[in-house]
Design an enzyme around this catalytic site. Sequence first.
Site, PDB file in Angstrom:
ATOM      1  N   CYS A   1       0.842  -1.197   0.000  1.00 29.51           N
ATOM      2  CA  CYS A   1       0.000   0.000   0.000  1.00 29.51           C
ATOM      3  C   CYS A   1       0.873   1.241   0.000  1.00 29.51           C
ATOM      4  O   CYS A   1       1.805   1.357   0.803  1.00 29.51           O
ATOM      5  CB  CYS A   1      -0.917   0.027   1.223  1.00 29.51           C
ATOM      6  SG  CYS A   1      -1.871   1.574   1.365  1.00 29.51           S
TER       7      CYS A   1
ATOM      8  N   ALA B   1       4.165   4.116   3.311  1.00 33.24           N
ATOM      9  CA  ALA B   1       3.793   2.890   2.603  1.00 33.24           C
ATOM     10  C   ALA B   1       3.938   1.722   3.566  1.00 33.24           C
ATOM     11  O   ALA B   1       4.489   1.860   4.666  1.00 33.24           O
ATOM     12  CB  ALA B   1       4.678   2.679   1.382  1.00 33.24           C
ATOM     13  N   LYS B   2       3.446   0.565   3.167  1.00 33.67           N
ATOM     14  CA  LYS B   2       3.651  -0.656   3.942  1.00 33.67           C
ATOM     15  C   LYS B   2       3.390  -1.849   3.052  1.00 33.67           C
ATOM     16  O   LYS B   2       2.597  -1.773   2.103  1.00 33.67           O
ATOM     17  CB  LYS B   2       2.704  -0.719   5.140  1.00 33.67           C
ATOM     18  CG  LYS B   2       3.237  -1.561   6.290  1.00 33.67           C
ATOM     19  CD  LYS B   2       4.411  -0.862   6.958  1.00 33.67           C
ATOM     20  CE  LYS B   2       4.765  -1.491   8.287  1.00 33.67           C
ATOM     21  NZ  LYS B   2       5.745  -0.659   9.009  1.00 33.67           N
ATOM     22  N   GLY B   3       4.069  -2.943   3.346  1.00 31.67           N
ATOM     23  CA  GLY B   3       3.861  -4.173   2.602  1.00 31.67           C
ATOM     24  C   GLY B   3       3.737  -5.349   3.532  1.00 31.67           C
ATOM     25  O   GLY B   3       4.170  -5.289   4.693  1.00 31.67           O
TER      26      GLY B   3
END
Length: 431
Positions: free
Chosen positions: A58, A103-105
């Site tokens: 995201c 962001a992040k994953g």
Amino acid sequence: MVDDPFENMLAQMDRAEEYADVDHGVFERLKHPERTLKVTLPVELESGEVEVFEGYRCQFDSARGPFKGGVRFHPSVTQREVEALAGWMTWKTALVDLPYGGAKGGVICEPKDLTERDLERLTRRYTEGIRRMIGPEVDVPAPDMNTNPQTMAWMMDTYSMYEGYSVPQVVTGKPLEIGGTPGRVEATGRGVSLVTERLFEYLDRDLSDATVAVQGFGNVGSNAARLLDEAGANVVATSDVSGAAYDPDGLDVAALGAHVDAGGLIEEYVAGEIRGGASAADSRWDDPDAITNAELLTLDVDVLIPAAVEGVITADNVDDLRASAIVEAANGPTTVAADEVLTERDVQVVPDILANAGGVIVSYLEWVQNAQEFSWPLETVNAELERRIGTAFDETIEQYDAKGLPDLRTAAYTLALERTATAHEYRGLFP
């Protein structure tokens, strides 16, 4: 009670809106991630079986600069969680004034059930799946829960193979030998320790001999516990997935750290089965008592440091909490309903977007060094971490005191929202 982490983040934003100088139209824009990618990851395991995993990335907001955020491997990963974490990264980078967005994953998996070769294949497959989204000027991943410098090395190598040349600055948190920076591994825990010290100075209390309970003895919790122990605080409890250890006279943090570093669990330590070349007789402390993670949260201590997962302090258990202050080393450990109770009880809560910002600060320093093809010694990195997180703490306190805000979280969000909104206002809308 808000159980959904994304709804919890939105509720935290809503609490700050009335105090933040932000146009309502811009504020509404800030509630929505720019994009979220879901990837399907078929991986041939070392056993010969093919397993299909799911992953996400995201990108929440890029008004202030490239996206920045970690990648976690965990069975509980969901799209909503990843989007919430990306939002929190947006506010975190704005609060500590880094030129980043959030962001992040994440990948849905149980790392303990995978071999090293399985994890490498999964990491490379995930990197290929998101590689069109990432890049040193676009989106820069980093380690998070159950990922580490080796994971980042695989990500960097995979991305570099497609580019045709080495691109170390595509990720941060790498091994030193391929562009990592000293101090990155312990940076988040160091930031937690520094913020706890600053909180005690603000409250005009002595950290020496203050009792501390740390929920979660992973990378962040263990480093925070070690540094607070070295600063004179009395770490009386900590935990992992196997259970918690409690000793009102204080834990032997160094011995416990060596045990965990050697692959041991806390329940083994409590039982006297100490790994890492030590034995129960070597410990300078008495054997600790076994308690549950839930009991750890309710201990009568000066500081509670939740350093595990989100949503552990809720409306269901907040009335049982007896800590005088809470420093959020984990992302989103406190629900809004619990926050309101803690505010009414005048329990100071240093929010996650400030308390655990040490990791992204040092990631930024690594990224800058990679771009310059230059490196700084550990002393410089730690000094810059202390300066930046200290400045953010002081600005949050100034906002809290000057505006008479209800709590430190609202103060931190007010600053972060205003900085991000200002960037949006200057940039306008395209087309």
